[in-house]
Motif scaffolding. Structure first.
Motif, PDB file in Angstrom:
ATOM      1  N   LYS A  64      70.189  47.652  81.555  1.00 49.40           N
ATOM      2  CA  LYS A  64      70.436  46.222  81.374  1.00 49.40           C
ATOM      3  C   LYS A  64      69.371  45.345  82.022  1.00 49.40           C
ATOM      4  O   LYS A  64      69.429  44.126  81.929  1.00 49.40           O
ATOM      5  CB  LYS A  64      71.811  45.848  81.927  1.00 49.40           C
ATOM      6  N   LEU A  65      68.391  45.953  82.692  1.00 51.13           N
ATOM      7  CA  LEU A  65      67.306  45.201  83.331  1.00 51.13           C
ATOM      8  C   LEU A  65      66.310  44.691  82.296  1.00 51.13           C
ATOM      9  O   LEU A  65      66.032  45.373  81.313  1.00 51.13           O
ATOM     10  CB  LEU A  65      66.541  46.087  84.307  1.00 51.13           C
ATOM     11  N   SER A  66      65.774  43.519  82.540  1.00 52.20           N
ATOM     12  CA  SER A  66      64.656  43.009  81.748  1.00 52.20           C
ATOM     13  C   SER A  66      63.464  42.846  82.677  1.00 52.20           C
ATOM     14  O   SER A  66      63.575  42.255  83.755  1.00 52.20           O
ATOM     15  CB  SER A  66      65.001  41.659  81.119  1.00 52.20           C
ATOM     16  N   ILE A  67      62.323  43.389  82.257  1.00 50.67           N
ATOM     17  CA  ILE A  67      61.093  43.311  83.040  1.00 50.67           C
ATOM     18  C   ILE A  67      60.006  42.768  82.135  1.00 50.67           C
ATOM     19  O   ILE A  67      59.782  43.298  81.047  1.00 50.67           O
ATOM     20  CB  ILE A  67      60.666  44.699  83.565  1.00 50.67           C
ATOM     21  N   MET A  68      59.367  41.707  82.587  1.00 48.47           N
ATOM     22  CA  MET A  68      58.237  41.153  81.848  1.00 48.47           C
ATOM     23  C   MET A  68      57.087  40.974  82.829  1.00 48.47           C
ATOM     24  O   MET A  68      57.293  40.464  83.928  1.00 48.47           O
ATOM     25  CB  MET A  68      58.613  39.831  81.203  1.00 48.47           C
ATOM     26  N   ALA A  69      55.895  41.405  82.413  1.00 44.27           N
ATOM     27  CA  ALA A  69      54.736  41.316  83.293  1.00 44.27           C
ATOM     28  C   ALA A  69      53.481  41.029  82.480  1.00 44.27           C
ATOM     29  O   ALA A  69      53.370  41.445  81.333  1.00 44.27           O
ATOM     30  CB  ALA A  69      54.565  42.617  84.074  1.00 44.27           C
ATOM     31  N   VAL A  70      52.556  40.328  83.121  1.00 43.58           N
ATOM     32  CA  VAL A  70      51.242  40.072  82.540  1.00 43.58           C
ATOM     33  C   VAL A  70      50.210  40.523  83.562  1.00 43.58           C
ATOM     34  O   VAL A  70      50.265  40.124  84.723  1.00 43.58           O
ATOM     35  CB  VAL A  70      51.030  38.574  82.217  1.00 43.58           C
ATOM     36  N   ILE A  71      49.292  41.378  83.120  1.00 39.72           N
ATOM     37  CA  ILE A  71      48.196  41.825  83.972  1.00 39.72           C
ATOM     38  C   ILE A  71      46.918  41.218  83.410  1.00 39.72           C
ATOM     39  O   ILE A  71      46.566  41.468  82.257  1.00 39.72           O
ATOM     40  CB  ILE A  71      48.083  43.361  83.992  1.00 39.72           C
ATOM     41  N   SER A  72      46.257  40.404  84.213  1.00 36.18           N
ATOM     42  CA  SER A  72      44.966  39.811  83.830  1.00 36.18           C
ATOM     43  C   SER A  72      43.873  40.614  84.506  1.00 36.18           C
ATOM     44  O   SER A  72      43.889  40.784  85.727  1.00 36.18           O
ATOM     45  CB  SER A  72      44.898  38.349  84.271  1.00 36.18           C
ATOM     46  N   THR A  73      42.929  41.116  83.700  1.00 34.71           N
ATOM     47  CA  THR A  73      41.858  41.952  84.245  1.00 34.71           C
ATOM     48  C   THR A  73      40.499  41.302  84.037  1.00 34.71           C
ATOM     49  O   THR A  73      40.294  40.543  83.093  1.00 34.71           O
ATOM     50  CB  THR A  73      41.842  43.344  83.572  1.00 34.71           C
ATOM     51  N   LYS A  74      39.585  41.636  84.944  1.00 38.53           N
ATOM     52  CA  LYS A  74      38.176  41.258  84.816  1.00 38.53           C
ATOM     53  C   LYS A  74      37.367  42.400  85.407  1.00 38.53           C
ATOM     54  O   LYS A  74      37.731  42.941  86.441  1.00 38.53           O
ATOM     55  CB  LYS A  74      37.860  39.993  85.632  1.00 38.53           C
ATOM     56  N   ASN A  75      36.294  42.766  84.750  1.00 33.62           N
ATOM     57  CA  ASN A  75      35.371  43.768  85.289  1.00 33.62           C
ATOM     58  C   ASN A  75      36.073  45.074  85.676  1.00 33.62           C
ATOM     59  O   ASN A  75      35.806  45.648  86.717  1.00 33.62           O
ATOM     60  CB  ASN A  75      34.600  43.195  86.476  1.00 33.62           C
ATOM     61  N   THR A  76      36.970  45.528  84.838  1.00 35.49           N
ATOM     62  CA  THR A  76      37.691  46.779  85.061  1.00 35.49           C
ATOM     63  C   THR A  76      37.000  47.876  84.262  1.00 35.49           C
ATOM     64  O   THR A  76      36.386  47.608  83.228  1.00 35.49           O
ATOM     65  CB  THR A  76      39.156  46.610  84.592  1.00 35.49           C
ATOM     66  N   SER A  77      37.084  49.104  84.740  1.00 36.22           N
ATOM     67  CA  SER A  77      36.552  50.223  83.951  1.00 36.22           C
ATOM     68  C   SER A  77      37.538  51.383  83.989  1.00 36.22           C
ATOM     69  O   SER A  77      38.346  51.493  84.906  1.00 36.22           O
ATOM     70  CB  SER A  77      35.172  50.648  84.459  1.00 36.22           C
ATOM     71  N   PHE A  78      37.470  52.219  82.957  1.00 38.43           N
ATOM     72  CA  PHE A  78      38.333  53.389  82.868  1.00 38.43           C
ATOM     73  C   PHE A  78      37.775  54.328  81.808  1.00 38.43           C
ATOM     74  O   PHE A  78      36.952  53.944  80.984  1.00 38.43           O
ATOM     75  CB  PHE A  78      39.783  52.994  82.528  1.00 38.43           C
ATOM     76  N   TYR A  79      38.244  55.566  81.849  1.00 42.17           N
ATOM     77  CA  TYR A  79      37.894  56.531  80.817  1.00 42.17           C
ATOM     78  C   TYR A  79      39.016  56.522  79.790  1.00 42.17           C
ATOM     79  O   TYR A  79      40.189  56.668  80.134  1.00 42.17           O
ATOM     80  CB  TYR A  79      37.720  57.938  81.408  1.00 42.17           C
ATOM     81  N   ASP A  80      38.668  56.311  78.519  1.00 44.46           N
ATOM     82  CA  ASP A  80      39.645  56.300  77.433  1.00 44.46           C
ATOM     83  C   ASP A  80      39.601  57.665  76.758  1.00 44.46           C
ATOM     84  O   ASP A  80      38.633  58.004  76.080  1.00 44.46           O
ATOM     85  CB  ASP A  80      39.306  55.190  76.434  1.00 44.46           C
ATOM     86  N   ALA A  81      40.651  58.472  76.953  1.00 49.22           N
ATOM     87  CA  ALA A  81      40.693  59.830  76.397  1.00 49.22           C
ATOM     88  C   ALA A  81      40.709  59.817  74.875  1.00 49.22           C
ATOM     89  O   ALA A  81      40.160  60.715  74.239  1.00 49.22           O
ATOM     90  CB  ALA A  81      41.912  60.577  76.939  1.00 49.22           C
ATOM     91  N   TYR A  82      41.317  58.806  74.273  1.00 48.50           N
ATOM     92  CA  TYR A  82      41.359  58.717  72.813  1.00 48.50           C
ATOM     93  C   TYR A  82      39.953  58.500  72.249  1.00 48.50           C
ATOM     94  O   TYR A  82      39.541  59.163  71.308  1.00 48.50           O
ATOM     95  CB  TYR A  82      42.300  57.593  72.384  1.00 48.50           C
ATOM     96  N   LEU A  83      39.188  57.565  72.841  1.00 46.99           N
ATOM     97  CA  LEU A  83      37.812  57.309  72.407  1.00 46.99           C
ATOM     98  C   LEU A  83      36.828  58.316  72.988  1.00 46.99           C
ATOM     99  O   LEU A  83      35.687  58.378  72.556  1.00 46.99           O
ATOM    100  CB  LEU A  83      37.371  55.903  72.823  1.00 46.99           C
ATOM    101  N   GLN A  84      37.262  59.063  73.977  1.00 45.17           N
ATOM    102  CA  GLN A  84      36.416  59.991  74.727  1.00 45.17           C
ATOM    103  C   GLN A  84      35.174  59.271  75.236  1.00 45.17           C
ATOM    104  O   GLN A  84      34.043  59.730  75.063  1.00 45.17           O
ATOM    105  CB  GLN A  84      36.064  61.204  73.888  1.00 45.17           C
ATOM    106  N   SER A  85      35.414  58.109  75.870  1.00 43.47           N
ATOM    107  CA  SER A  85      34.314  57.294  76.362  1.00 43.47           C
ATOM    108  C   SER A  85      34.758  56.472  77.574  1.00 43.47           C
ATOM    109  O   SER A  85      35.935  56.129  77.698  1.00 43.47           O
ATOM    110  CB  SER A  85      33.838  56.347  75.252  1.00 43.47           C
ATOM    111  N   GLN A  86      33.785  56.159  78.416  1.00 43.26           N
ATOM    112  CA  GLN A  86      34.022  55.262  79.544  1.00 43.26           C
ATOM    113  C   GLN A  86      33.999  53.821  79.013  1.00 43.26           C
ATOM    114  O   GLN A  86      33.093  53.447  78.272  1.00 43.26           O
ATOM    115  CB  GLN A  86      32.924  55.443  80.605  1.00 43.26           C
ATOM    116  N   ILE A  87      35.008  53.042  79.342  1.00 40.74           N
ATOM    117  CA  ILE A  87      35.061  51.622  78.988  1.00 40.74           C
ATOM    118  C   ILE A  87      34.653  50.839  80.228  1.00 40.74           C
ATOM    119  O   ILE A  87      35.195  51.065  81.315  1.00 40.74           O
ATOM    120  CB  ILE A  87      36.485  51.190  78.554  1.00 40.74           C
ATOM    121  N   LYS A  88      33.703  49.925  80.070  1.00 39.80           N
ATOM    122  CA  LYS A  88      33.220  49.114  81.200  1.00 39.80           C
ATOM    123  C   LYS A  88      33.423  47.640  80.887  1.00 39.80           C
ATOM    124  O   LYS A  88      33.545  47.255  79.726  1.00 39.80           O
ATOM    125  CB  LYS A  88      31.740  49.388  81.445  1.00 39.80           C
ATOM    126  N   ASN A  89      33.422  46.836  81.933  1.00 45.21           N
ATOM    127  CA  ASN A  89      33.565  45.379  81.810  1.00 45.21           C
ATOM    128  C   ASN A  89      34.771  44.988  80.960  1.00 45.21           C
ATOM    129  O   ASN A  89      34.713  44.052  80.171  1.00 45.21           O
ATOM    130  CB  ASN A  89      32.289  44.748  81.238  1.00 45.21           C
TER     131      ASN A  89
END
Length: 167
Positions: free
Chosen positions: A80-105
């Motif tokens: 019965k809980l409701s959770i709403m969130a917004v994450i604002s990012t800038k200059n974040t990086s990560f490896y995307d396994a689906y694209l098999q590539s590093q994502i930058k900026n």
């Protein structure tokens, strides 16, 4: 300040009623977080859920983000809980396994929703679990901008809808 899975969360405001018997919360937060630690905490907290494999695509997350969120409902009845969130990012990086590539900026807004089962039934259309707005980033010699997308639950299925400008 509170901690969730070792992640510090600041600027918590709101009320908790009936603390002893059936706590009913109406809380909001606004906190800058380490996105790598947030990714790890989320993966631990949703083990076994259908959404877990979506998070597994995003690895080695680095950078900071501003989390604004709202939690409402009875704590003892998670459905019965409701959770709403917004994450604002800038200059974040990560490896995307689906694209098999590093994502930058990587930058933009990620809106996350967990709507109570009761409220989901009242809704005429599926409520997005995750919605990306104005996302952009770079991978390899390419990039993307103005990415808009949704991850929806339609019945028992998870459906992804995305569009972006690639360069």
């Amino acid at each position: 300040e509170a901690r969730y899975e070792g992640l510090p969360i600041n600027n918590i405001r709101g009320t908790i009623k009936n603390v002893m018997n059936n706590p009913l919360v109406n809380l909001s937060i606004e906190s800058e977080l380490d996105l790598g630690r947030l990714n790890h905490a989320l993966k631990k907290s949703i083990v076994g859920k259908s959404f877990e494999n979506i998070l597994d695509d995003y690895q080695k997350v680095t950078g900071k983000g501003l989390l604004k969120g709202k939690l409402t409902g009875p704590l003892k009845e998670v459905e019965k809980l409701s959770i709403m969130a917004v994450i604002s990012t800038k200059n974040t990086s990560f490896y995307d396994a689906y694209l098999q590539s590093q994502i930058k900026n990587f930058k933009g807004e990620i809106h996350c929703n967990h709507v109570s089962a009761e409220n989901q039934k009242k809704s005429k259309s599926p409520v997005p679990i995750v919605e990306g707005r104005n996302l952009s980033g770079e991978f390899g010699n390419s990039g993307f901008s103005n990415m808009q997308g949704k991850i929806l639950r339609k019945g028992e299925n998870i459906v992804q809808e995305m569009k972006a400008v690639y360069r």
